[in-house]
Design a protein around this motif. Structure first.
Motif, short mmCIF file in Angstrom:
data_model
loop_
_atom_site.label_atom_id
_atom_site.label_comp_id
_atom_site.label_asym_id
_atom_site.label_seq_id
_atom_site.Cartn_x
_atom_site.Cartn_y
_atom_site.Cartn_z
N VAL A 321 0.84 -1.20 0.00
CA VAL A 321 0.00 0.00 0.00
C VAL A 321 0.87 1.25 0.00
CG1 VAL A 321 -1.64 1.36 1.38
CG2 VAL A 321 -1.93 -1.12 1.15
N VAL A 322 0.56 2.20 -0.87
CA VAL A 322 1.18 3.52 -0.86
C VAL A 322 0.22 4.48 -0.18
CG1 VAL A 322 2.01 5.46 -2.24
CG2 VAL A 322 2.53 3.12 -2.95
N VAL A 323 0.68 5.11 0.89
CA VAL A 323 -0.13 6.08 1.61
C VAL A 323 0.51 7.45 1.47
CG1 VAL A 323 1.08 5.64 3.80
CG2 VAL A 323 -1.21 6.62 3.84
N SER A 324 -0.30 8.48 1.33
CA SER A 324 0.25 9.83 1.28
C SER A 324 0.63 10.27 2.68
CB SER A 324 -0.78 10.81 0.70
OG SER A 324 -1.74 11.18 1.69
N ASP A 325 1.35 11.37 2.78
CA ASP A 325 1.62 11.98 4.07
C ASP A 325 0.48 12.95 4.39
OD1 ASP A 325 2.88 12.66 6.45
OD2 ASP A 325 4.84 12.96 5.53
N TRP A 326 0.58 13.61 5.51
CA TRP A 326 -0.48 14.43 6.10
C TRP A 326 -1.02 15.47 5.12
CZ3 TRP A 326 -2.49 14.07 11.11
CH2 TRP A 326 -3.28 15.15 11.54
N SER A 327 -2.27 15.29 4.71
CA SER A 327 -3.02 16.26 3.91
C SER A 327 -2.37 16.58 2.57
CB SER A 327 -3.22 17.57 4.71
OG SER A 327 -4.28 18.31 4.18
N ASP A 328 -1.52 15.68 2.07
CA ASP A 328 -0.76 15.99 0.86
C ASP A 328 -1.60 15.93 -0.41
OD1 ASP A 328 1.53 16.61 2.16
OD2 ASP A 328 2.53 14.69 1.80
N VAL A 329 -2.68 15.15 -0.40
CA VAL A 329 -3.52 15.11 -1.59
C VAL A 329 -4.20 16.46 -1.78
CG1 VAL A 329 -5.55 14.05 -2.65
CG2 VAL A 329 -3.85 12.62 -1.50
N ARG A 330 -4.76 17.00 -0.73
CA ARG A 330 -5.39 18.32 -0.84
C ARG A 330 -4.35 19.39 -1.20
NH1 ARG A 330 -10.27 20.52 0.74
NH2 ARG A 330 -10.89 18.68 1.92
N SER A 331 -3.11 19.20 -0.75
CA SER A 331 -2.06 20.19 -1.04
C SER A 331 -1.76 20.29 -2.53
CB SER A 331 -0.78 19.84 -0.28
OG SER A 331 -0.95 20.01 1.11
N LEU A 332 -2.09 19.26 -3.29
CA LEU A 332 -1.90 19.36 -4.75
C LEU A 332 -2.71 20.52 -5.31
CD1 LEU A 332 -2.02 15.59 -5.79
CD2 LEU A 332 0.00 17.02 -5.41
N GLN A 333 -3.83 20.81 -4.66
CA GLN A 333 -4.65 21.96 -5.06
C GLN A 333 -4.24 23.23 -4.32
OE1 GLN A 333 -8.63 21.78 -3.56
NE2 GLN A 333 -9.15 23.83 -4.29
N THR A 334 -4.13 23.15 -2.99
CA THR A 334 -4.02 24.36 -2.18
C THR A 334 -2.62 24.94 -2.11
OG1 THR A 334 -3.71 23.02 -0.19
CG2 THR A 334 -5.97 23.66 -0.75
N ALA A 335 -1.59 24.10 -2.20
CA ALA A 335 -0.21 24.57 -2.07
C ALA A 335 0.54 24.51 -3.39
CB ALA A 335 0.53 23.77 -1.00
N TYR A 336 0.46 23.38 -4.07
CA TYR A 336 1.24 23.18 -5.30
C TYR A 336 0.53 23.70 -6.55
CZ TYR A 336 4.50 20.29 -2.65
OH TYR A 336 5.42 19.84 -1.75
N HIS A 337 -0.79 23.79 -6.50
CA HIS A 337 -1.59 24.33 -7.62
C HIS A 337 -1.37 23.54 -8.91
CE1 HIS A 337 -2.35 27.58 -4.85
NE2 HIS A 337 -1.09 27.88 -4.80
N VAL A 338 -1.19 22.22 -8.76
CA VAL A 338 -1.15 21.38 -9.96
C VAL A 338 -2.53 20.80 -10.26
CG1 VAL A 338 1.28 20.80 -9.63
CG2 VAL A 338 -0.48 19.29 -8.66
#
Length: 765
Positions: A321-338
């Motif tokens: 299983v690959v798990v993301s780190d803390w809130s990193d999926v949402r960060s693709l929108q909110t921080a990285y803007h990809v």
């Protein structure tokens, strides 16, 4: 049959909560044997792939999506947010039933309402019971925990040296034993998914998580991380724990030294230096991998198909299983803007290879976003089924459908004060003696009065570091059992030796005038991640001044450094004695005392380079050669990688080889003659390096290809035996694009043992 839960707003507490939920937990909580007509997924005798397929076909799309979300414990407590407190049925129902979450985690600083091993076990039993009882298909949850130096969130649990200290032992067998102890503690409390080991290479002393890595060297890091995986996943206690190799990949050398700042690596550096340690740890059988929070070469790793699928699964054959780190999926929108919105962010991550999103505080939001992604055609049902299958496979591998609960009545006995002798041994082996002028150490019977001072002499939180009960270290007002350096020196003092503790620097200097020697315990304070970034990783001016005042008395001064990284010592670098103790854990005080009093032999060796001046970071021994001859333009540390002293004497001979010409797909049998020429028994770390005479691409002056530890009695001689795969000589070929593949270039090489500058040549054909 779906059981509607009672809609009570009062919290669930203790065993009364378990009774309210309608399940009696006895013994080890084994699930009842299935009836003859039981669904295949509930039949423990059925093959796991069949069980997964059967359960998957019974699940709705929303239930599948729920399995891909991991929520923080705080969403189940109090008012379902960060309020803390007891478990609340409304919160439990929302997360575990309405949104069918697949996993719960307790991050740093998220203990139960009362923090003891029994409390942890009761809490995980309650959460597990609610998920099993009230979810439609009775699917257990995975409960995750950051167990990075023991079961470090739990009061009473033994805390071992942090990973940087374990790297200094150069002792993979000891690392396995430490993680086996951690496994027993973690399993006893029902938290059977451990987020560790860290497989990053430590390359920049400014980085706030530097101490969570084993070493700056890929081979030492990978070997220790693989040993950690094997220890954590040793199921001999009767309960399986899943290890998590993190943070894949490239987290540890951010561009400006600050946590979670994007990193830029050449393809050659990424392939030859960054990735190999992860590969070793994954090859050891790790059941899960955590994705890097950062971005590498302009792409957030959480959205990198290249790393999470092509490399991890295609090249490394990872099937967990690959798990993301803390809130990193949402960060693709909110921080990285990809990603333009949250549904697109979920699709980006899952399509890249994330199987479970650590989206810790918003189960409804994640479920809605994933459903929207499917409706838009951004995320296929086939990819969701693949990810859910991996999560369910892990749950079946862990035996959670048969044994979801733990015996809370045994937890305190299993965890509290466990393996203190092992922790003392680990702290002893991890300490590195770097200066011993005029043989000031070990203290002899002539040392009648010892002055002890320094801000970390009697400070257990400093000794434990971050990820100790709390995320940033032991919270104020919390008392943790353990032995400080002062307590160890007092308890272990030989007959006739008086330990005079003087916390005030002025008083300490005055007392030293009438004493025989001083031990000053210096270093830095606890921290983790971004708050622990240190653009100026040096010993504070106040501590340097304290050391200088002690030295001005003319009496011998021994500095013990309790710190999470090598610190630029300035004027404190030239004392008679210098011992780096790292963050040695709860038994570190006894370990330091054993070394200073000569009850133990120093054997730790630096797993990282120690810079002598601010501005030289990052500094590592495999720095490539250049043409600049200016000050410190090359590798110029205060103490080099592998440095360390002993109380006995050692002589290491040139390596012997089983052949002078080898193929690239073979393994060299290497022998290194070693003699203990001193008067004390001891252990010696024997590293073996290789250098390449001529290479079309730049290679380091030398790089590690093997290591071992040998124990010899005083005056004895022996042989260190190592197997060196010739594949460790490989470097990525080609031009500056790094588009080639790692290959062992034909030609002449030299093997070097220890710190020797001459060695034994051989040829690769």
């Amino acid at each position: 049959m779906h059981l509607a839960p009672p809609r009570l707003r009062r919290p669930l507490t203790g065993l009364a909560g378990l009774a309210l939920l309608g399940t009696a937990l006895t013994g080890l909580g084994a699930a009842p044997a299935p009836a003859a007509d039981t669904a295949t997924y509930l039949n423990s005798r059925a093959p796991i792939p069949d069980r997964v397929a059967d359960l998957l076909r019974r699940m709705t799309l929303k239930e599948k999506i729920g399995q891909l979300d991991q929520l923080a414990l705080v969403t189940l407590q109090g008012t379902c947010n960060w309020s803390g407190g007891a478990l609340n049925q409304d919160c439990l129902h929302s997360v575990l039933v309405d949104n069918a979450a697949g996993s719960i985690l307790s991050g740093g600083g998220m203990p139960p309402q009362v923090n003891s091993p029994k409390d942890w076990a009761e809490l995980t039993n309650q959460v597990q019971n609610y998920a099993i009882t009230y979810s439609r298909l009775h699917i257990p949850i995975l409960y995750g925990i950051d167990a990075v130096h023991g079961h470090n969130n739990v009061l009473g649990a033994t805390m071992f040296p942090q990973q940087i200290g374990m790297g200094a032992t150069w002792d993979p067998a000891l690392e396995t034993a430490v993680e086996q102890s951690t496994q027993r503690a973690v399993a006893a409390t029902g938290t059977t998914w451990a987020f560790g080991p860290v497989a990053e290479v430590a390359r920049d002393q400014r980085w706030g998580r530097y101490y969570e890595a084993f070493s700056e060297d890929p081979l030492l890091t990978g070997t220790m991380a693989a040993s950690a995986v094997r220890g954590l996943q040793d199921g001999s206690s009767g309960t399986q724990v899943a290890a998590t190799v993190k943070h894949f990949a490239g987290y540890s050398q951010p561009l400006n030294g600050h946590d979670r700042v994007p990193a830029d690596y050449s393809p050659r550096y990424l392939q030859d230096t960054i990735l190999p340690a992860y590969q070793q740890a994954i090859a050891a059988g790790a059941l899960s991998v955590m994705a890097d929070s950062g971005a590498v070469n302009g792409v957030p790793v959480t959205a990198s198909h290249e790393l999470l699928t092509d490399v991890l699964r295609g090249r490394y054959h990872f099937d967990g299983v690959v798990v993301s780190d803390w809130s990193d999926v949402r960060s693709l929108q909110t921080a990285y803007h990809v990603a333009a919105d949250y549904p697109e962010a979920v699709a980006e991550a899952v399509n890249a290879g994330v199987d479970m999103a650590m989206e810790p505080t918003d189960a409804p939001g994640f479920s809605a976003a994933a459903l929207t992604a499917v409706q838009r055609g951004l995320l296929s049902r086939q990819r969701i089924d693949q990810a859910v299958s991996r999560v369910l496979t892990l749950k079946f591998r862990m035996g959670l459908f048969e044994h979801p609960y733990v015996d809370a009545g045994r937890a305190d006995a299993v965890v509290n004060g466990a393996d203190l002798g092992l922790a003392r041994k680990a702290a002893t082996e991890s300490a590195v003696l770097l200066r011993n002028e005029h043989a000031v150490l070990p203290f002899t019977a002539a040392t009648h009065r010892l002055v002890v001072t320094g801000p970390s002499a009697d400070n257990l939180p400093n000794q434990l570091g971050g990820w100790s009960i709390g995320w940033q270290g032991v919270p104020n007002g919390t008392t943790v059992p353990g032995v400080t350096v002062l307590a160890g020196l007092k308890a272990g003092a030989p007959a006739g030796t008086t330990v005079d503790y003087q916390p005030d620097p002025t008083a300490a200097a005055a007392a030293l005038k009438e004493a025989d020697a001083a031990v000053v315990v210096v270093g830095n304070t606890p921290g983790a991640e971004g708050p622990n970034d240190q653009p100026n990783p040096s010993l504070s001016a106040e501590q340097q001044a304290q050391v200088a005042a002690l030295q001005a008395t003319g009496k011998p001064v021994v500095v013990v450094v309790i710190a999470d990284r090598p610190l630029v010592l300035g004027s404190a670098a030239n004392t008679a004695g210098l011992l780096m103790a790292w963050l040695p854990g709860t038994e570190g005080g006894d370990a330091v005392a054993d070394l200073l009093y000569g009850k133990a032999e120093p054997s730790g060796r630096l797993p990282v380079s120690w810079p002598k001046a601010i501005g030289n970071e990052p500094e590592f021994y495999t720095q490539l050669p250049g043409t600049n001859g200016g000050t410190d333009s090359g590798y110029s540390p205060l103490f080099a990688f592998g440095a360390g002293l002993s109380y006995t004497g050692w002589q290491t001979g040139a390596p012997g080889l089983d052949r002078a010409t080898v193929r690239s797909d073979t393994t060299l049998q290497v022998t290194v003659p070693v003699t203990n020429s001193g008067a004390r028994d001891g252990d010696l770390v024997v590293p073996v390096y290789v250098s390449q005479a001529v290479s079309k691409v730049l290679t380091p002056p030398k790089w590690l290809v093997g290591f071992t530890r040998v124990h010899l009695a005083a005056g004895a001689s022996g042989t260190a035996n190592l197997n060196v795969p010739v594949s460790l000589l490989a470097h990525t070929q080609g031009d500056i694009t790094g588009a080639g593949h790692p290959q062992v270039a034909p030609g002449s090489y030299t093997l070097l043992a220890g710190d020797a500058t001459t060695g034994t040549g051989f040829t690769v054909r």
